[in-house]
Enzyme design. Structure first.
Site, short mmCIF file in Angstrom:
data_model
loop_
_atom_site.label_atom_id
_atom_site.label_comp_id
_atom_site.label_asym_id
_atom_site.label_seq_id
_atom_site.Cartn_x
_atom_site.Cartn_y
_atom_site.Cartn_z
N ASP A 25 0.79 -1.25 0.00
CA ASP A 25 0.00 0.00 0.00
C ASP A 25 0.82 1.30 0.00
O ASP A 25 1.78 1.42 0.77
CB ASP A 25 -0.86 0.10 1.27
CG ASP A 25 -1.62 -1.14 1.61
OD1 ASP A 25 -1.54 -2.12 0.86
OD2 ASP A 25 -2.28 -1.14 2.64
N PHE A 81 2.22 -0.82 9.97
CA PHE A 81 1.24 -1.05 8.91
C PHE A 81 0.79 0.30 8.31
O PHE A 81 1.34 1.34 8.62
CB PHE A 81 0.05 -1.84 9.48
CG PHE A 81 0.22 -3.34 9.39
CD1 PHE A 81 1.47 -3.94 9.29
CD2 PHE A 81 -0.90 -4.18 9.43
CE1 PHE A 81 1.61 -5.32 9.21
CE2 PHE A 81 -0.77 -5.56 9.36
CZ PHE A 81 0.47 -6.14 9.25
N GLU A 201 -10.40 -2.98 4.11
CA GLU A 201 -9.10 -2.40 4.42
C GLU A 201 -9.00 -0.98 3.84
O GLU A 201 -9.75 -0.60 2.94
CB GLU A 201 -7.97 -3.26 3.83
CG GLU A 201 -7.93 -4.67 4.42
CD GLU A 201 -6.74 -5.50 3.96
OE1 GLU A 201 -6.11 -6.14 4.81
OE2 GLU A 201 -6.43 -5.50 2.75
C1 FRU Z 1 -3.79 -3.68 2.77
C2 FRU Z 1 -3.13 -4.09 4.07
C3 FRU Z 1 -3.52 -3.15 5.18
C4 FRU Z 1 -2.39 -3.29 6.15
C5 FRU Z 1 -1.19 -3.51 5.23
C6 FRU Z 1 -0.18 -4.47 5.77
O1 FRU Z 1 -3.14 -4.13 1.64
O2 FRU Z 1 -3.46 -5.43 4.38
O3 FRU Z 1 -4.79 -3.40 5.73
O4 FRU Z 1 -2.24 -2.16 6.97
O5 FRU Z 1 -1.71 -3.98 4.01
O6 FRU Z 1 0.94 -4.53 4.94
#
Ligand code: FRU
Length: 493
Positions: A25, A81, A201
């Protein structure tokens, strides 16, 4: 025939990738002091998901990127994250030290032990170059294991900061408010609603201008995994209004992108002009199996956003940012041409990355469109099916696909023609195609051709008219950024 043994042969020419290792992300997108920051989920030690940290790059034009050192690093206990960054201009947090104002990051700390997720704060006094963590405690913790991805914005009418984040397993967006970015109180929530076949997410909530008007509306975007339009991950949005506490949707959820490879987009905070975002050009279905090295994962091109009235409601329209035109090099055009059961090469268009604008009048043709071929005979079709009134990207013969059973597929979606004309604005990179249609339909698709794009063809089954095709070879964005990076390394050494 190209026998390209270079392991880096799929490296994008105009899309952002880390110099090496895994990314997912985009995080903390913020504009400050002439720089667009791109932080991103990153494994600084490997080409697989893990050791999640925030990688960092900056750009002055959203096209050329300069790589910077990792901004926030996994400490072995709490992984960093996804999250966001804001400019705390009035030092509401009290964490500033005069000029420049502090940049404040709010991100999810993922505790390895006990699988807890809580929201943490870090701040920077030097334009995002270095970051300090605010104490050791989270600023928002509800004792949950799936509570993540805070996106924060200043809401002027209520005079406070607002955070949206998800309870992923419950398919809920939660909203919190704060006067100072450190203390948060619960406001409203949203969901379950719309597409709920997977977890939710990376939410974003932002105000978007309506085309040709003085008005705006709010967009809530939430990603879904799995349960996307093609089974893997997907990105849905609602248009509605935000009253300072809750978001109220005006109708159903719709997909943001009808290809298979657009996820986790967030908008730039504090950016001038229209809202701009980019997404991770990938799908969790096969992200970990992509045949690339020493890097894995790329971002889409940045896209400008506006809303358009369509069928009695507002739809999200994305278009590539105008600044991308600086990449245009050699150009070729093909004027008005009748295509009758024809496959016609456009001479002179070949290279690692191409931009194509084509206008078709499909008329009575069953199908018409573009074909991108490499010098090993791999081909990707971007076609219009008249019977179904759908645009399709066919990557079944586009190159390497065996790394995952779901990859070699054909993806299609309905498009509304404007006065019988289909307009395709396509960016072809070494390992992707992004198709914009000037309508709400956008399709993003990874491809892995073993050769170099060597031929662009227009085709029709039946009789269609090509009104115009203009194509450009695109200059690489990588050289500048890597050179700048080594200069930066020289001066800091
Ligand atoms: C989305 C996600 C988020 C998380 C991150 C972990 O792709 O799963 O929800 O914060 O990637 O790398």
């Amino acid at each position: 025939m190209t026998h390209n043994t270079d392991v880096d042969r799929y490296r994008p020419h105009v899309h952002f990738t880390a110099q090496q290792h895994w990314i997912n992300d985009p995080n903390g997108l913020v504009y400050f002091d002439g720089e667009y920051h791109l932080f991103y989920q990153h494994n600084p030690r490997g080409n697989d998901w893990g050791n999640m940290s925030w990688g960092h790059a900056v750009s002055r034009d959203l096209v050329h990127w300069e790589h910077l050192p990792v901004a926030l690093e996994d400490d072995g206990e709490v992984m960093i994250f996804s999250g966001s960054v804001v400019v705390d201009r009035h030092n509401t947090s009290g964490l500033g030290q005069g000029a420049p104002p502090p940049l404040i990051a709010l991100y999810t700390g993922h505790h390895r032990s006990g699988e807890r997720q809580a929201q943490y704060l870090a701040y920077s006094h030097d334009r995002g170059r270095t970051w300090q963590r605010h104490g050791s405690q989270p600023v928002l913790d509800i004792g949950a294991a799936d509570f993540r991805d805070p996106k924060v914005f200043w809401h002027a009418p209520s005079g406070r900061w607002v955070m949206v984040l998800v309870k992923a397993d419950e398919r809920k967006v939660l909203l919190y408010g704060s006067p100072n970015l450190r203390e948060w109180v619960a406001l409203g929530d949203f969901g379950p609603a719309g597409f709920t076949d997977g977890i939710w997410e990376v939410p974003d909530l932002f105000e978007v201008p309506v085309e040709n008007g003085q008005t705006t509306a709010w967009v809530l975007k939430v990603d879904l995994n799995p349960g996307g339009p093609w089974g893997g991950s997907g990105c849905q949005y609602w248009v509605g209004h935000f009253d300072g506490t809750s978001f109220h949707a005006d109708g159903d959820a719709r997909w943001v992108d009808r290809g298979n490879d657009f996820y986790a987009a967030i908008t730039w905070s504090d950016a001038p002009g229209r809202p701009v975002w980019l997404g991770w050009m990938n799908n969790w279905q096969y992200a970990k199996a992509l045949p690339t090295s020493p890097w894995r994962g790329a971002m889409t091109l940045p896209r400008e956003l506006h809303l358009r009235p369509e069928g009695g409601r507002l739809a999200l329209v994305q278009r590539p940012i105008p600044a991308l035109s600086v990449l245009r090099g050699h150009t070729e055009t093909l004027g008005d041409t009748e295509l009758s059961d024809l496959l016609l090469p456009v001479p002179g268009l070949a290279g690692p990355a191409l931009e194509l604008i084509a206008e078709f009048e499909p008329g009575g043709a069953r199908e018409c469109g573009l074909l991108i071929r490499d010098d090993n005979g791999n081909e990707t079709t971007i076609g219009f099916d008249s019977l179904r009134a759908e645009v399709c990207i066919d990557r079944t013969r586009s190159g390497e696909a065996g790394f995952h059973p779901a990859f070699g597929a054909r993806h299609s979606a309905a498009v509304a023609l404007h006065e019988g004309v289909l307009r395709l604005h396509v960016f072809v990179d070494r390992s992707s195609v992004e198709v914009f249609s000037g309508t709400p339909l956008v399709m993003t698709s990874l491809i892995f051709p073993s050769g170099v794009h060597s031929e662009v063809l227009v085709f029709a089954r039946g009789t269609a008219r090509l009104r115009l095709l203009q194509g450009w070879n695109l200059r690489s964005t990588a050289t500048g950024s890597l050179a700048q990076t080594s200069r930066a390394a020289d001066t800091t050494a």
